[in-house]
Design a protein around this motif. Structure first.
Motif: not given
Length: 192
Positions: A39-42, A58-61, A65-69, A89-90
């Motif tokens: 999370r911190e690096r992201m 917000d974007l980190t969140h 969420l996308q990664a979890l899905q 993320a990119h």
């Protein structure tokens, strides 16, 4: 059934990550250790891509969420989890940037990389002056060069990881980063 490459047993840390990934794939509520690890690096990486700290949060969140899905479809296939995650993320950051057509102030890079007050006020002022000069230099760089710096220093990714995210060979990324850092170093020394 298709066979995939197994992640290498490089270290206890890597082995632990494999366990976390498998647990989260089986039960999404087990995703927390992966989230805490990245999370911190992201956040710092995304902070270099958006206008405000709130937007970065917000974007980190959104990325997590996308990664979890997408996690049930993740397979090692020679690509470390960190690369897979930062690719998400990119691409998310690129999509947000293309919708907003905005330029991120490089003050965000300071927040993401260096801006932490030291106890010695003189050192802090000197560091801030140096950073102001570096920030001005960074603003003149093309977006793809700023992206290399963000991935390397804000996201703290290795050259092979950056290469995998961007889709170039590690040798190419290493040379680009070396040239970029050398040119920034020379530009900094020209004004001293």
């Amino acid at each position: 059934m298709k066979k995939f490459l197994a992640p290498p047993a490089v270290s206890d840390d890597t082995d632990m990550e494999v366990v976390w990934i498998e647990a989260a794939q089986a039960n999404p509520s087990a995703f927390e250790p992966l989230y805490l690890r990245y999370r911190e690096r992201m956040y710092y990486y995304l902070r270099t891509r958006v206008q405000s700290a709130e937007d970065a949060a917000d974007l980190t969140h959104q990325v997590f969420l996308q990664a979890l899905q997408a996690l049930p479809r993740y397979r090692y296939r020679g690509v470390p989890f960190s690369v897979w995650l930062f690719r998400i993320a990119h691409h998310t950051a690129v999509n947000v940037s293309s919708r907003r057509f905005s330029t991120v102030p490089w003050d965000a890079f300071a927040e993401a990389v260096v801006c932490k007050p030291e106890q010695d006020p003189e050192s802090y002022v000197l560091r801030q002056e140096t950073f102001t000069h570096v920030r001005n230099l960074l603003q003149t760089l093309p977006a793809h060069k700023r992206e290399l710096l963000a991935l390397r220093f804000a996201a703290d990714l290795t050259v092979p990881e950056i290469a995998a995210i961007i889709g170039k060979r590690p040798d190419t990324i290493k040379k680009q980063l070396a040239r970029l850092l050398q040119s920034l170093k020379e530009a900094c020394h020209e004004t001293e």
